[in-house]
Design a protein around this motif. Sequence first.
Motif, PDB file in Angstrom:
ATOM      1  N   UNK A 195     -11.111  17.130  17.025  1.00  0.00           N
ATOM      2  CA  UNK A 195     -11.100  15.646  17.592  1.00  0.00           C
ATOM      3  C   UNK A 195     -10.576  14.816  16.215  1.00  0.00           C
ATOM      4  N   UNK A 196     -11.147  15.029  15.047  1.00  0.00           N
ATOM      5  CA  UNK A 196     -10.584  14.585  13.989  1.00  0.00           C
ATOM      6  C   UNK A 196     -10.475  15.391  12.731  1.00  0.00           C
ATOM      7  N   UNK A 197      -9.179  15.545  12.405  1.00  0.00           N
ATOM      8  CA  UNK A 197      -9.032  16.618  11.238  1.00  0.00           C
ATOM      9  C   UNK A 197      -9.483  15.873  10.074  1.00  0.00           C
ATOM     10  N   UNK A 198      -9.912  16.429   9.012  1.00  0.00           N
ATOM     11  CA  UNK A 198     -10.783  16.108   7.948  1.00  0.00           C
ATOM     12  C   UNK A 198      -9.786  15.303   7.005  1.00  0.00           C
ATOM     13  N   UNK A 199      -8.502  15.559   7.065  1.00  0.00           N
ATOM     14  CA  UNK A 199      -7.606  14.942   5.863  1.00  0.00           C
ATOM     15  C   UNK A 199      -7.469  13.456   6.246  1.00  0.00           C
ATOM     16  N   UNK A 200      -7.561  13.145   7.767  1.00  0.00           N
ATOM     17  CA  UNK A 200      -7.449  11.778   8.145  1.00  0.00           C
ATOM     18  C   UNK A 200      -8.610  11.018   7.589  1.00  0.00           C
ATOM     19  N   UNK A 201      -9.799  11.467   7.403  1.00  0.00           N
ATOM     20  CA  UNK A 201     -10.905  10.830   6.914  1.00  0.00           C
ATOM     21  C   UNK A 201     -10.783  10.303   5.532  1.00  0.00           C
ATOM     22  N   UNK A 202     -10.466  11.869   4.835  1.00  0.00           N
ATOM     23  CA  UNK A 202     -10.520  11.821   3.150  1.00  0.00           C
ATOM     24  C   UNK A 202      -9.216  10.913   2.638  1.00  0.00           C
ATOM     25  N   UNK A 203      -8.466  10.815   3.375  1.00  0.00           N
ATOM     26  CA  UNK A 203      -7.418   9.942   2.669  1.00  0.00           C
ATOM     27  C   UNK A 203      -7.966   8.337   2.671  1.00  0.00           C
ATOM     28  N   UNK A 204      -8.728   8.153   3.632  1.00  0.00           N
ATOM     29  CA  UNK A 204      -9.359   6.527   3.701  1.00  0.00           C
ATOM     30  C   UNK A 204     -10.234   6.454   2.652  1.00  0.00           C
ATOM     31  N   UNK A 205     -11.023   7.602   2.378  1.00  0.00           N
ATOM     32  CA  UNK A 205     -11.877   7.548   1.266  1.00  0.00           C
ATOM     33  C   UNK A 205     -11.156   7.553   0.029  1.00  0.00           C
ATOM     34  N   UNK A 206     -10.063   8.512  -0.159  1.00  0.00           N
ATOM     35  CA  UNK A 206      -9.243   8.177  -1.518  1.00  0.00           C
ATOM     36  C   UNK A 206      -8.892   6.996  -1.716  1.00  0.00           C
TER      37      UNK A 206
END
Length: 477
Positions: A195-206
């Motif tokens: 549903x939500x690949x993790x690189x999508x989240x982690x690039x916002x954290x970065x």
Amino acid sequence: MAKQRMLKFVHTQRETPQKRDADQRAQDFSEIYREFSEAKAEEQASRCSQCGVPFCHAHCPLHNNIPDWLRLTAEGRLQEAYEISQATNTFPEICGRICPQDRLCEGNCVIEQSGHGTVTIGAIEKFITDTAWENDWVQPIAPARSRTESVAIIGGGPGGLSAADVLIRAGLKVTVYERHDRAGGLLTYGIPGFKLEKDIVLRRVEQLAKGGVEFVLNCDVGRDITFAEIRARHDAVLIATGVYKTRELRDPGADAAGIVRSIDFLTASNKKGFGDAVPEFDNGTLNAEGKRVLVIGGGDTAMDCVRTSIRQGATSVKCVYRRDRANMPGSQREVHNAEEEGVEFVWLAAPKAFSGNPVNRVTIQKMRLGAPDATGRQSPEPIEGGIYEEEADLVIKALGFEAEPLAQMWGADDLETTRWGTVKADFGTHATSIPGIYAVGDIVRGASLVVWAIRDGREAGAEILRYLDKAGRVAAE
């Protein structure tokens, strides 16, 4: 020109991005939807009626300017569409993937009500922001000025990260205290990659980290640092912990081995996806491979569990829910996806007892819907004599989440809570009973949607700025 580009819903049929074949996608944790092409995104955006009263906008918790960025997309002005989308939403590419659009914006689309099929708002939102990242339109965070005040955010989920974005852009010093080894909360460890690949989240954290947000990871407030210490170090504090306490089963045998919490099961799976060492996954405790899996619950977390079990190689996967399909709280889209992938749903059924240790059978009570409860929903009631058994080697509890007793855990007697254990905060300002302390997301609302946490975080960030500005003026006087 704009009028010629729009209002094409009469002649142009609704289309959604293609899904990968169910047999193929059930073998991995990659997202199941393929991307829109630019031409297809423009075509589908052109179906918007540009109605005078945009119910899609009104029913979006963030009140996104949906008709505006649909028109810009239809005209091929994608960078402008992204800027309009980003103006009201910290994470549009995440909402485009995981929001229940069928219950929010798309479910209230005017042309859907007229029988023409809703505009595919979520898929277009996702396309716009993914295109923005690919073309470097997502700008680094660069505050115009720096301020001396410091804000602590307890919890690195969507509510905390949204507030951090607002505050760091205003030039404040922001520190996020996160109990896990990666930020993102349920975005990282609760929601599966399909549903939500993790690189999508982690690039916002970065992006936030590069903008100046400090992340203190593996930090459990109340154990690794006290709440009092955090208050002493910072000028304001935002509580955004979410709710992680699982509602428990009280049926006989419910404490047997093989009966696990959904959050533990999903976290183990996501950690394994990162390549982490996960002993409880490797020894089979939190791994569905080769097992007959029974998931209890009817929300989106239950859907995440059944679909994860399929991908882990379970021999069978059943979802047991005490109400019928029409009355389940989870997304109908997710139910359909699960059925395509081989999940069997057992409606109007509830567990009555568990046998074996480790568990090997579940006694099921057949139910029917009776009189409405206080919320207006029909209450499930048992059917006399409607008892049978289901075989199961792994039972996953997806019964919802409750708040942890933060005031007790943190020794914060002045932090007022509700009778449900959630933190009591003003829904307008998000202020708690302690001056300078704010709270947002599920720890205030109870288990809710990511989009509501984002809205709360953005609002609380703005309120904290007002609070600090006022404190600064008082000090100057």
